[in-house]
Design a protein around this motif. Structure first.
Motif, mmCIF file in Angstrom:
data_model
loop_
_atom_site.group_PDB
_atom_site.id
_atom_site.type_symbol
_atom_site.label_atom_id
_atom_site.label_comp_id
_atom_site.label_asym_id
_atom_site.label_seq_id
_atom_site.Cartn_x
_atom_site.Cartn_y
_atom_site.Cartn_z
ATOM 1 N N ILE A 123 57.298 68.163 38.366
ATOM 2 C CA ILE A 123 56.438 69.077 37.611
ATOM 3 C C ILE A 123 57.006 70.490 37.549
ATOM 4 O O ILE A 123 56.490 71.339 36.822
ATOM 5 N N ALA A 124 58.088 70.735 38.301
ATOM 6 C CA ALA A 124 58.714 72.065 38.287
ATOM 7 C C ALA A 124 59.175 72.415 36.874
ATOM 8 O O ALA A 124 59.611 71.552 36.108
ATOM 9 N N LYS A 125 59.044 73.682 36.521
ATOM 10 C CA LYS A 125 59.441 74.209 35.207
ATOM 11 C C LYS A 125 58.613 73.604 34.077
ATOM 12 O O LYS A 125 59.050 73.587 32.924
ATOM 13 N N THR A 126 57.444 73.050 34.406
ATOM 14 C CA THR A 126 56.487 72.597 33.393
ATOM 15 C C THR A 126 55.137 73.233 33.714
ATOM 16 O O THR A 126 54.948 73.793 34.795
ATOM 17 N N ARG A 127 54.204 73.132 32.789
ATOM 18 C CA ARG A 127 52.894 73.754 33.020
ATOM 19 C C ARG A 127 52.114 73.074 34.132
ATOM 20 O O ARG A 127 51.179 73.657 34.682
#
Length: 219
Positions: free
Chosen positions: A24-28
């Protein structure tokens, strides 16, 4: 301090988000981590100040108002990114900003906020119930065209959890003074407390599913 099932579910959701950080890193969805951390710590703090000998209505109400403000920011951002319609994006942005301003005014300029708190929760619940319904309608229409399986869409679970929670809890929040004055209880628990506790399990359970599905959905 009493630990309730909603605290446990919130903790599991937070651990799930941390465990899946690399996906989920670098995503909302990475914002689930700070959001859930604030919600869990705030809920535990509010519970601490709701029981003797530490009971403080002032501290309890202001903690709930603070975490409610963070929740509004998080939900507004997520839904703003989820919708395809520019009109809905504008509506979500303007309505979310309005509610945030109202909550900040209560948080910093009012000492006794108990009169307003349940009403603003009711307003927030009505708004996000409608937004969740509209999103589910949009995604269902889109999935029919694209042959996308709804149950594999993490945002479907996100919106479903929001809808179930707020539809069931908005009316008790709006009727708070009537329910508290007349001592409307279920299993010895005030209904305006029981419903949020029970349906928080559904809400954060749906969040857990959404976070787990995010990896496959991104592919």
């Amino acid at each position: 301090m009493k630990i309730t099932p909603n605290h446990i579910t919130e903790g599991i959701a937070l651990l799930t988000a941390i465990w899946n950080y690399k996906y989920i890193a670098k995503t909302r969805y990475v914002y689930f981590i700070p959001y859930l951390a604030v919600i869990l710590s705030g809920e535990l703090g509010a519970t601490y100040f709701s029981e003797l000998p530490n009971k403080s209505i002032f501290k309890n109400n202001h903690i709930y108002l603070f975490i409610s403000t963070i929740e509004t920011i998080f939900l507004g951002y997520q839904f703003h990114q989820m919708f395809r319609s520019e009109k809905m994006k504008y509506f979500i942005l303007s309505s979310t900003l309005l509610i945030i301003v109202l909550k900040i005014l209560l948080l910093f300029f009012f000492v006794d906020i108990s009169v307003f708190l349940s009403n603003i929760w009711g307003l927030t619940g009505f708004l996000y119930s409608c937004i969740a319904c509209l999103y589910l309608y949009e995604v269902i229409i889109y999935s029919n065209k694209q042959e996308e399986l709804l149950l594999r869409n993490p945002d479907f679970w996100f919106a479903l959890g929001i809808l179930i929670f707020w539809v069931t809890c908005t009316i008790p929040f709006i009727l708070y003074f009537f329910l508290s004055k007349n001592q409307v209880l279920i299993f010895g628990i005030p209904i305006y407390r029981l419903f949020p506790q029970v349906f928080s399990v559904v809400l954060y359970g749906c969040f857990i599913v959404a976070i787990i599905l995010w990896k496959k959905y991104q592919k």
